[in-house]
Design an enzyme around this catalytic site. Structure first.
Site, PDB file in Angstrom:
ATOM      1  N   ARG A 117       6.450  -7.699   0.068  1.00  0.00           N
ATOM      2  CA  ARG A 117       6.295  -9.160  -0.035  1.00  0.00           C
ATOM      3  C   ARG A 117       7.508  -9.721  -0.755  1.00  0.00           C
ATOM      4  O   ARG A 117       7.769  -9.375  -1.898  1.00  0.00           O
ATOM      5  CB  ARG A 117       5.015  -9.530  -0.785  1.00  0.00           C
ATOM      6  CG  ARG A 117       4.525 -10.962  -0.486  1.00  0.00           C
ATOM      7  CD  ARG A 117       3.401 -11.393  -1.411  1.00  0.00           C
ATOM      8  NE  ARG A 117       3.874 -11.472  -2.766  1.00  0.00           N
ATOM      9  CZ  ARG A 117       3.215 -11.017  -3.840  1.00  0.00           C
ATOM     10  NH1 ARG A 117       2.029 -10.457  -3.713  1.00  0.00           N
ATOM     11  NH2 ARG A 117       3.731 -11.118  -5.045  1.00  0.00           N
ATOM     12  N   GLU A 136      12.126 -12.321  -5.985  1.00  0.00           N
ATOM     13  CA  GLU A 136      12.195 -10.857  -5.988  1.00  0.00           C
ATOM     14  C   GLU A 136      11.597 -10.337  -4.700  1.00  0.00           C
ATOM     15  O   GLU A 136      10.951 -11.082  -3.947  1.00  0.00           O
ATOM     16  CB  GLU A 136      11.400 -10.286  -7.171  1.00  0.00           C
ATOM     17  CG  GLU A 136       9.925 -10.626  -7.094  1.00  0.00           C
ATOM     18  CD  GLU A 136       9.006  -9.618  -7.759  1.00  0.00           C
ATOM     19  OE1 GLU A 136       9.442  -8.521  -8.106  1.00  0.00           O
ATOM     20  OE2 GLU A 136       7.817  -9.932  -7.905  1.00  0.00           O
ATOM     21  N   ASN A 138       9.018  -7.370  -3.490  1.00  0.00           N
ATOM     22  CA  ASN A 138       8.059  -6.351  -3.925  1.00  0.00           C
ATOM     23  C   ASN A 138       7.889  -5.302  -2.841  1.00  0.00           C
ATOM     24  O   ASN A 138       7.448  -5.629  -1.737  1.00  0.00           O
ATOM     25  CB  ASN A 138       6.706  -6.994  -4.206  1.00  0.00           C
ATOM     26  CG  ASN A 138       6.772  -7.942  -5.381  1.00  0.00           C
ATOM     27  OD1 ASN A 138       6.925  -7.519  -6.525  1.00  0.00           O
ATOM     28  ND2 ASN A 138       6.707  -9.241  -5.111  1.00  0.00           N
ATOM     29  N   SER A 143       0.139  -7.743  -3.270  1.00  0.00           N
ATOM     30  CA  SER A 143      -1.300  -7.996  -3.151  1.00  0.00           C
ATOM     31  C   SER A 143      -1.610  -9.404  -2.668  1.00  0.00           C
ATOM     32  O   SER A 143      -0.725 -10.217  -2.465  1.00  0.00           O
ATOM     33  CB  SER A 143      -1.971  -7.729  -4.487  1.00  0.00           C
ATOM     34  OG  SER A 143      -1.436  -8.569  -5.471  1.00  0.00           O
ATOM     35  N   LYS A 300      14.450  -4.584  -9.906  1.00  0.00           N
ATOM     36  CA  LYS A 300      15.282  -5.765 -10.165  1.00  0.00           C
ATOM     37  C   LYS A 300      16.760  -5.370 -10.165  1.00  0.00           C
ATOM     38  O   LYS A 300      17.624  -6.151  -9.764  1.00  0.00           O
ATOM     39  CB  LYS A 300      14.911  -6.397 -11.512  1.00  0.00           C
ATOM     40  CG  LYS A 300      13.402  -6.633 -11.724  1.00  0.00           C
ATOM     41  CD  LYS A 300      12.890  -7.771 -10.892  1.00  0.00           C
ATOM     42  CE  LYS A 300      11.427  -8.133 -11.162  1.00  0.00           C
ATOM     43  NZ  LYS A 300      10.395  -7.237 -10.622  1.00  0.00           N
ATOM     44  N   LYS A 358      15.493 -10.228 -17.134  1.00  0.00           N
ATOM     45  CA  LYS A 358      14.442  -9.431 -16.480  1.00  0.00           C
ATOM     46  C   LYS A 358      14.574  -7.941 -16.706  1.00  0.00           C
ATOM     47  O   LYS A 358      15.612  -7.346 -16.410  1.00  0.00           O
ATOM     48  CB  LYS A 358      14.492  -9.664 -14.964  1.00  0.00           C
ATOM     49  CG  LYS A 358      14.173 -11.067 -14.544  1.00  0.00           C
ATOM     50  CD  LYS A 358      14.007 -11.108 -13.030  1.00  0.00           C
ATOM     51  CE  LYS A 358      13.392 -12.406 -12.604  1.00  0.00           C
ATOM     52  NZ  LYS A 358      13.072 -12.394 -11.173  1.00  0.00           N
ATOM     53  N   GLU A 362       7.135  -4.657 -13.089  1.00  0.00           N
ATOM     54  CA  GLU A 362       6.382  -5.374 -12.058  1.00  0.00           C
ATOM     55  C   GLU A 362       5.083  -5.892 -12.655  1.00  0.00           C
ATOM     56  O   GLU A 362       4.624  -5.392 -13.669  1.00  0.00           O
ATOM     57  CB  GLU A 362       6.023  -4.423 -10.909  1.00  0.00           C
ATOM     58  CG  GLU A 362       7.198  -3.912 -10.106  1.00  0.00           C
ATOM     59  CD  GLU A 362       7.922  -5.009  -9.385  1.00  0.00           C
ATOM     60  OE1 GLU A 362       7.292  -6.012  -8.984  1.00  0.00           O
ATOM     61  OE2 GLU A 362       9.149  -4.890  -9.228  1.00  0.00           O
ATOM     62  N   GLY A 363       4.506  -6.861 -11.970  1.00  0.00           N
ATOM     63  CA  GLY A 363       3.151  -7.276 -12.334  1.00  0.00           C
ATOM     64  C   GLY A 363       3.089  -8.548 -13.146  1.00  0.00           C
ATOM     65  O   GLY A 363       2.009  -9.007 -13.513  1.00  0.00           O
ATOM     66  N   ARG A 443       1.153 -19.100  -4.411  1.00  0.00           N
ATOM     67  CA  ARG A 443       0.506 -19.137  -5.729  1.00  0.00           C
ATOM     68  C   ARG A 443       1.057 -20.317  -6.494  1.00  0.00           C
ATOM     69  O   ARG A 443       2.238 -20.634  -6.369  1.00  0.00           O
ATOM     70  CB  ARG A 443       0.874 -17.889  -6.530  1.00  0.00           C
ATOM     71  CG  ARG A 443       0.372 -16.621  -5.951  1.00  0.00           C
ATOM     72  CD  ARG A 443       0.942 -15.438  -6.714  1.00  0.00           C
ATOM     73  NE  ARG A 443       2.343 -15.217  -6.411  1.00  0.00           N
ATOM     74  CZ  ARG A 443       3.103 -14.309  -7.001  1.00  0.00           C
ATOM     75  NH1 ARG A 443       2.607 -13.561  -7.958  1.00  0.00           N
ATOM     76  NH2 ARG A 443       4.361 -14.144  -6.660  1.00  0.00           N
TER      77      ARG A 443
HETATM   78  P1  ADP Z   1       7.300  -9.391 -11.338  1.00  0.00           P
HETATM   79  O1  ADP Z   1       7.770  -8.237 -10.536  1.00  0.00           O
HETATM   80  O2  ADP Z   1       6.811  -9.020 -12.683  1.00  0.00           O
HETATM   81  O3  ADP Z   1       6.358 -10.280 -10.584  1.00  0.00           O
HETATM   82  P2  ADP Z   1       9.194 -11.597 -11.026  1.00  0.00           P
HETATM   83  O4  ADP Z   1      10.647 -11.445 -10.813  1.00  0.00           O
HETATM   84  O5  ADP Z   1       8.409 -12.033  -9.853  1.00  0.00           O
HETATM   85  O6  ADP Z   1       8.645 -10.224 -11.627  1.00  0.00           O
HETATM   86  O7  ADP Z   1       8.956 -12.603 -12.224  1.00  0.00           O
HETATM   87  C1  ADP Z   1       7.656 -12.984 -12.625  1.00  0.00           C
HETATM   88  C2  ADP Z   1       7.509 -14.502 -12.598  1.00  0.00           C
HETATM   89  O8  ADP Z   1       8.532 -15.106 -13.393  1.00  0.00           O
HETATM   90  C3  ADP Z   1       7.664 -15.114 -11.203  1.00  0.00           C
HETATM   91  O9  ADP Z   1       6.427 -15.110 -10.518  1.00  0.00           O
HETATM   92  C4  ADP Z   1       8.132 -16.517 -11.552  1.00  0.00           C
HETATM   93  O10 ADP Z   1       7.037 -17.343 -11.900  1.00  0.00           O
HETATM   94  C5  ADP Z   1       8.983 -16.311 -12.800  1.00  0.00           C
HETATM   95  N1  ADP Z   1      10.408 -16.135 -12.434  1.00  0.00           N
HETATM   96  C6  ADP Z   1      11.018 -14.995 -12.081  1.00  0.00           C
HETATM   97  N2  ADP Z   1      12.319 -15.193 -11.784  1.00  0.00           N
HETATM   98  C7  ADP Z   1      12.541 -16.498 -11.948  1.00  0.00           C
HETATM   99  C8  ADP Z   1      13.692 -17.339 -11.799  1.00  0.00           C
HETATM  100  N3  ADP Z   1      14.872 -16.829 -11.442  1.00  0.00           N
HETATM  101  N4  ADP Z   1      13.550 -18.670 -12.067  1.00  0.00           N
HETATM  102  C9  ADP Z   1      12.363 -19.172 -12.458  1.00  0.00           C
HETATM  103  N5  ADP Z   1      11.240 -18.445 -12.615  1.00  0.00           N
HETATM  104  C10 ADP Z   1      11.320 -17.116 -12.363  1.00  0.00           C
HETATM  105 MG    MG Z   2       7.264  -7.847  -8.514  1.00  0.00          MG
HETATM  106 MG    MG Z   3       6.790 -11.344  -8.900  1.00  0.00          MG
END
Ligand code: ADP
Ligand code: MG
Ligand code: MG
Length: 467
Positions: A117, A136, A138, A143, A300, A358, A362-363, A443
């Site tokens: 995803r 990102e 996944n 899910s 990442k 970052k 994950e999660g 979401r």
């Molecule tokens: P994970 O793998 O833990 O889901 P993400 O990269 O999706 O990691 O980051 C988690 C959350 O942080 C995302 O769902 C989003 O709400 C916020 N986020 C992540 N990267 C960014 C970004 N570059 N700008 C703004 N919000 C972000």
């Molecule tokens: Mg993720």
């Molecule tokens: Mg995410």
């Protein structure tokens, strides 16, 4: 968008909350809360507008991303070289150990199954129309495919039967996830070929999102007659057997596919036993979704490396690389050996609110924002910092909406994140036999909360409304 009504009257709110509650109960749009009580899934009462052209673009890119993941996964040297700098992160280091072990012994199963995803947020720069940018990708435990389909059905039903000014049910896109995920799993089982082979979903205990997973199990059974079992990593350690030719069985069932909906966070590995369970699976001839290489491609760090100019071109055509790059925002290495490290650190210190820091996690709930970035830069060792990446902060336009959680409604400024599922199967000759976009998840979370997903209790299930 200006004609879409974002204000609901008291009467509409009452009616909609009843519709949600009863539709959710009838159709299995349900989740457990932290106290293990069954409830409707947390939800928005209105859909969120997404520009159609941007939506279609990210949809069309899904097969290209699948190919990218696959090709990177086959380049062992590339993966190991670029992950070298993040081994201060113990969890990723353990994944890399598993990867090295199977490379040494020889990979038992060449057939691959990807259920990914790719997540996007609208990025608003100046006065231009906001475009979806990748947050990102996944490659493990993506899910909400099934609850998201039911959420979209509910939206179409509500827009068809309730008078909410300005909306038409036709603008809710089709969500094919209900069909596509089971179809890809069933194809993998067929290619694997074990007699009466099953899919084992690796789950963690007390899963709040068990119903999204159960739907997959039921669709796989109803449409394809394939059985899915739920087992933990510990179960694999204690009760699975691999014979000399690599065939995996658990509790007497031949395992064709192991589908991970756990094993993506250190919490899933409280002891060495879980790591042993993970290794047993990887060393067997079961098809893994994801295999360890696919898992690592989803880090990442690899996302950041792929955004370095010239790197995508190693794996996809120049045209595809150029188009894919339009989906990226700035991603920066924090590796102690990186030539531009001091420049990157200076930018981050000067404008920390323009970035997200970052880790390899994950999660949800793991990222660092704003002034905390500066604090981290001040306190982390160079080695520790190397295991993080820095990313431009995506500027999501806020949209007024209503969240409903355990029957309570709140009116908020929300920001939405769109996920596009994709499925990919390649056979033992490395020929691509299935490669498709496979549905969506939208979401929404309260704008001022920075991080976190639906299962983490932060975001709620929304539905795209194409404009
Ligand atoms: P994970 O793998 O833990 O889901 P993400 O990269 O999706 O990691 O980051 C988690 C959350 O942080 C995302 O769902 C989003 O709400 C916020 N986020 C992540 N990267 C960014 C970004 N570059 N700008 C703004 N919000 C972000
Ligand atoms: Mg993720
Ligand atoms: Mg995410």
């Amino acid at each position: 968008m200006s004609t879409l009504n974002r204000e609901l009257t008291e009467e509409q709110l009452n009616q909609l909350s009843l519709e949600v509650k009863e539709y959710a109960a009838c159709h299995g749009l349900v989740m457990y809360n932290r106290a293990s009580q069954l409830n409707h899934a947390p939800i928005t009462l209105l859909p969120t507008p997404i520009p159609r052209s941007s939506y279609e673009k990210v949809w069309d890119f899904a097969p290209e991303l699948n190919v990218l993941v696959h090709r990177v996964s086959l380049d062992h040297e590339f993966l190991l070289k670029h992950l070298e700098g993040v081994v201060e992160d113990e969890f990723t280091a353990s994944l890399i150990d598993i990867y090295k072990k199977v490379l040494e012994k020889g990979i038992k199963q060449k057939i691959t199954l990807g259920i990914h995803r790719s997540d996007y947020m609208l990025h608003a720069v100046d006065k231009e129309e906001p475009l979806l940018k990748q947050v990102e990708l996944n490659t493990i435990a993506a899910s909400f495919s099934n609850l998201s389909c039911i959420r979209a059905d509910l939206q179409r039903y509500v827009l068809s039967t309730q008078n909410i000014q300005g909306y038409s049910p036709e603008n809710v896109p089709d969500n094919s996830a209900r069909e596509e995920l089971p179809a890809s799993l069933a194809l993998a089982v067929q290619l694997h070929g074990a007699k009466q082979g099953v899919v084992v979903m690796v789950v963690h205990p007390n899963e709040v999102n068990a119903f999204d997973q159960r739907w997959l199990e039921y669709h796989l059974w109803d449409k394809h007659g394939v059985r899915m079992l739920r087992r933990s990593l510990l179960d694999f350690h204690e009760r699975s057997v691999v014979d000399e030719s690599g065939r995996l069985t658990i509790d007497g069932h031949a395992v064709s596919v192991v589908y991970f909906r756990a094993a993506y966070t250190p919490d899933d590995f409280p002891t060495e036993k879980e790591w042993k369970g993970r290794l047993i699976i990887e060393e067997s001839d079961a098809i893994k979704c994801p295999n360890i290489a696919y898992h690592l491609v989803g880090t990442k760090k690899i996302q950041q490396v792929l955004a370095v100019p010239g790197v995508l071109e190693k794996f996809v055509s120049e045209d595809t690389a150029r188009d894919l790059r339009l989906l990226f925002v700035g991603l920066y290495s924090l590796d102690e050996k990186d030539e531009s490290l001091s420049q990157t650190l200076q930018k981050a210190r000067e404008n920390p609110h323009d970035y997200v820091l970052k880790p390899q996690r994950e999660g949800g709930g793991n990222n660092i924002y704003g002034e905390d970035i500066v604090k981290s830069l001040d306190t982390f060792s160079a080695k520790k910092l190397s295991s993080f990446i820095l990313m431009d902060r995506i500027r999501v336009p806020e949209v007024q909406t209503y969240l409903m959680r355990e029957e309570k409604i709140s009116k908020v400024e929300g920001v939405a994140e769109l996920g596009i599922f994709s499925v990919f199967v390649s056979d033992a000759e490395d020929k691509v036999v299935y490669n498709k976009a496979a549905g969506f998840l939208l979401r929404t979370k309260v704008a001022k909360v920075e991080d976190g997903g639906v299962a983490a209790g932060v975001a709620v299930l929304d539905c795209p409304y194409l404009v």
